[in-house]
Design an enzyme around this catalytic site. Structure first.
Site, PDB file in Angstrom:
ATOM      1  N   ARG A 261       0.709  -1.202  -0.008  1.00  0.00           N
ATOM      2  CA  ARG A 261      -0.129   0.011  -0.033  1.00  0.00           C
ATOM      3  C   ARG A 261       0.814   1.136  -0.015  1.00  0.00           C
ATOM      4  O   ARG A 261       1.903   1.334   1.054  1.00  0.00           O
ATOM      5  CB  ARG A 261      -0.888  -0.079   1.229  1.00  0.00           C
ATOM      6  CG  ARG A 261      -1.751  -1.090   1.268  1.00  0.00           C
ATOM      7  CD  ARG A 261      -2.646  -1.084   2.442  1.00  0.00           C
ATOM      8  NE  ARG A 261      -3.694  -2.202   2.557  1.00  0.00           N
ATOM      9  CZ  ARG A 261      -4.381  -2.693   3.554  1.00  0.00           C
ATOM     10  NH1 ARG A 261      -4.821  -1.851   4.609  1.00  0.00           N
ATOM     11  NH2 ARG A 261      -5.107  -3.742   3.532  1.00  0.00           N
ATOM     12  N   ARG A 276       2.125   1.112   9.846  1.00  0.00           N
ATOM     13  CA  ARG A 276       2.038   1.510   8.698  1.00  0.00           C
ATOM     14  C   ARG A 276       3.063   1.523   7.679  1.00  0.00           C
ATOM     15  O   ARG A 276       3.744   2.622   7.598  1.00  0.00           O
ATOM     16  CB  ARG A 276       1.490   3.138   8.941  1.00  0.00           C
ATOM     17  CG  ARG A 276       0.453   3.380   7.901  1.00  0.00           C
ATOM     18  CD  ARG A 276      -0.031   4.853   7.862  1.00  0.00           C
ATOM     19  NE  ARG A 276      -0.841   5.026   9.303  1.00  0.00           N
ATOM     20  CZ  ARG A 276      -2.174   4.858   9.312  1.00  0.00           C
ATOM     21  NH1 ARG A 276      -2.683   4.459   8.277  1.00  0.00           N
ATOM     22  NH2 ARG A 276      -2.754   4.893  10.401  1.00  0.00           N
ATOM     23  N   GLU A 348      -6.084  -0.810  15.959  1.00  0.00           N
ATOM     24  CA  GLU A 348      -6.789  -1.822  14.960  1.00  0.00           C
ATOM     25  C   GLU A 348      -5.726  -2.872  14.515  1.00  0.00           C
ATOM     26  O   GLU A 348      -4.584  -2.532  14.060  1.00  0.00           O
ATOM     27  CB  GLU A 348      -7.052  -1.129  13.467  1.00  0.00           C
ATOM     28  CG  GLU A 348      -7.897  -2.131  12.543  1.00  0.00           C
ATOM     29  CD  GLU A 348      -7.838  -1.592  11.192  1.00  0.00           C
ATOM     30  OE1 GLU A 348      -7.794  -2.307  10.435  1.00  0.00           O
ATOM     31  OE2 GLU A 348      -7.737  -0.199  11.102  1.00  0.00           O
ATOM     32  N   SER A 351     -10.087  -5.682  10.376  1.00  0.00           N
ATOM     33  CA  SER A 351     -11.463  -5.265   9.924  1.00  0.00           C
ATOM     34  C   SER A 351     -12.135  -6.466   9.401  1.00  0.00           C
ATOM     35  O   SER A 351     -11.798  -7.012   8.515  1.00  0.00           O
ATOM     36  CB  SER A 351     -11.235  -4.138   9.192  1.00  0.00           C
ATOM     37  OG  SER A 351     -10.748  -2.984   9.842  1.00  0.00           O
ATOM     38  N   ARG A 389       1.313  -6.317  12.625  1.00  0.00           N
ATOM     39  CA  ARG A 389       0.628  -5.757  14.065  1.00  0.00           C
ATOM     40  C   ARG A 389       0.508  -6.768  15.038  1.00  0.00           C
ATOM     41  O   ARG A 389       0.579  -6.311  16.146  1.00  0.00           O
ATOM     42  CB  ARG A 389      -0.574  -4.948  13.544  1.00  0.00           C
ATOM     43  CG  ARG A 389      -0.610  -3.897  12.658  1.00  0.00           C
ATOM     44  CD  ARG A 389      -2.082  -3.314  12.369  1.00  0.00           C
ATOM     45  NE  ARG A 389      -1.581  -1.993  11.493  1.00  0.00           N
ATOM     46  CZ  ARG A 389      -2.434  -0.930  11.365  1.00  0.00           C
ATOM     47  NH1 ARG A 389      -3.359  -0.798  12.286  1.00  0.00           N
ATOM     48  NH2 ARG A 389      -2.120   0.193  10.691  1.00  0.00           N
TER      49      ARG A 389
END
Length: 423
Positions: A261, A276, A348, A351, A389
């Site tokens: 990403r 990130r 987070e 999801s 994460r």
């Protein structure tokens, strides 16, 4: 993609339900283009019907050895009109689809109303934060001190927002991937897939990454291929343009892939560490469901992602995203947030979303039962989990006063029995 009938029959309700998520949509133009394409479709179908009847009449005249030249000439003109109208219709549909593909999914009735993430609704918590008698250090300091993370060399070889895992760090990343895959395939009933890490434009459009999020994607220079931002894309496209048997559903798939990403909109956010990154590992869960069972499947899929954190004994909570924080393609989303001691907050780690028929309509994935009735099925997905994460959460929650990190018991069999990472 939403059902076009909603735009025609319930446009007012649609605009109200989307609220701020639909503020960028030129609704008047959408309705105008929809009316135009429907009128053109009617004209084209009328002319096609005329051509079919004319062809039948010509064939009859020829069988009866009657003159048919004038009718042949008339049908030639009808054919030319159809060709011209089809070109116009194609342009109209392209304009309509360009806007329609940018309209987000409708939130489910159970999604909490809210103006931003502060109004997300906490559903439940599990576990407790670790009791620490020392100030917890951020994961990047723990990892660099133990010699298992190297951000400086990664920046030299590639750039910012990349990391090198070494030694026990590389081993633990691999162990987490295998632990998650074994859990989901062995106990949760998912079928493992190893998909391509490059996909085409149609695949990205089917899951909703395109056209809206092209700036967040890495694209090849000389081919219209994209590096996947998540395994959701290839897994969902496994059945693109297929009709599945209702009796075969649900289908549940899991895959480990690296994810890529650009993080185009995250300037200044989480610039240190692994939170990130431009490249990270993830184990994904994707389910294809009959429509009437999809919300039961969402609860099931979420519980499967939770189980990873339970086995690792990591404190977490579940929140239901409010209407304004909901992702573009989702009808309902649960975020799983893990506790990070150095930040004193939940972050987070997964999801889990139900997209209802939104992706299936874009990807043309249907299901059909014994009555031969065909309908769009529902797609769901969730991280099971984001591996980097999870690595972060272990370093932060299992760090010790002497600087070492204890390996969670559930992970030790995947690390040759190693119990602790020390300097």
């Amino acid at each position: 993609m939403l059902d076009p009938r909603l735009l025609k029959e319930r446009s007012g309700e649609l605009r109200e339900a989307l609220g701020p998520r639909g503020k960028h949509i030129d609704w008047d133009n959408v309705l105008k283009l929809d009316q135009e394409r429907r009128a053109l479709q009617t004209k084209v179908e009328t002319l096609r019907s005329r051509r079919r009847k004319g062809s039948e009449e010509i064939a009859k005249l020829k069988r009866e050895k009657q003159p048919a030249e004038s009718l042949v000439e008339e049908m030639k003109g009808v054919g030319d009109s159809i060709t011209a109208l089809e070109d116009t219709l194609r342009e109209s549909e392209e304009q309509f689809n360009a806007i329609a593909l940018g309209i987000p999914n409708l939130p489910h009735a159970s999604v909490p109303l809210g103006k931003d993430s502060s109004e997300n609704l906490e559903i439940r918590r599990w576990g407790n934060p670790p009791a620490m008698t020392f100030p917890p250090q951020p994961h990047w300091e723990v990892g660099e001190r133990l010699g298992i993370l190297d951000f400086e060399r990664a920046a030299r070889m590639t750039g910012a927002r990349f990391a090198v895992y070494t030694g026990a760090g590389a081993h633990m990343e691999r162990a987490l991937i295998n632990f998650m895959l074994d859990l989901h395939t062995g106990e949760h009933g998912y079928r493992e897939v190893l998909p391509p890490f490059l996909v085409n434009r149609a695949s990205m459009t089917a899951t909703g990454q395109l056209p809206k999020f092209e700036d967040d994607l890495f694209r090849l220079k000389d081919e219209d291929y994209f590096l996947i931002p998540t395994a959701e894309v290839p897994l969902t496209n496994l059945h693109r343009q297929e009709t599945l048997s209702r009796q075969a559903l649900p289908l549940r798939y899991t895959a480990y892939t690296p994810c890529f990403r650009r993080e185009a909109g995250s300037y200044g956010k989480d610039t240190r560490g692994l939170i990130r990154q431009h490249q990270f590992n993830k184990v994904e869960l994707v389910t294809f469901s009959v429509p009437e069972d999809s919300y039961d499947e969402l609860e099931r899929l979420t519980s499967h992602a939770e189980e990873v954190l339970k086995r690792l004994k990591l404190h977490y909570r579940i929140v239901s995203l409010c209407t304004s924080d909901l992702g573009f393609s989702a009808a309902k989303t649960y975020d799983i947030e893990v506790w990070l001691p150095s930040q004193g907050q939940f972050r987070e780690i997964s999801s889990c979303s139900n997209f209802e028929a939104f992706q299936a309509r874009r990807a043309e994935i249907r299901c059909k039962g014994q009555d031969s009735k065909s309908e769009f099925l529902h797609t769901l997905n969730g991280s099971g989990l984001a591996v980097g994460r999870t690595f972060v959460a272990i370093l932060e929650n299992y760090q010790q006063a002497d600087g070492s990190v204890v390996i969670p018991e559930a992970l030790r069999p995947y690390m040759n029995g190693l119990e602790r990472i020390s300097e």
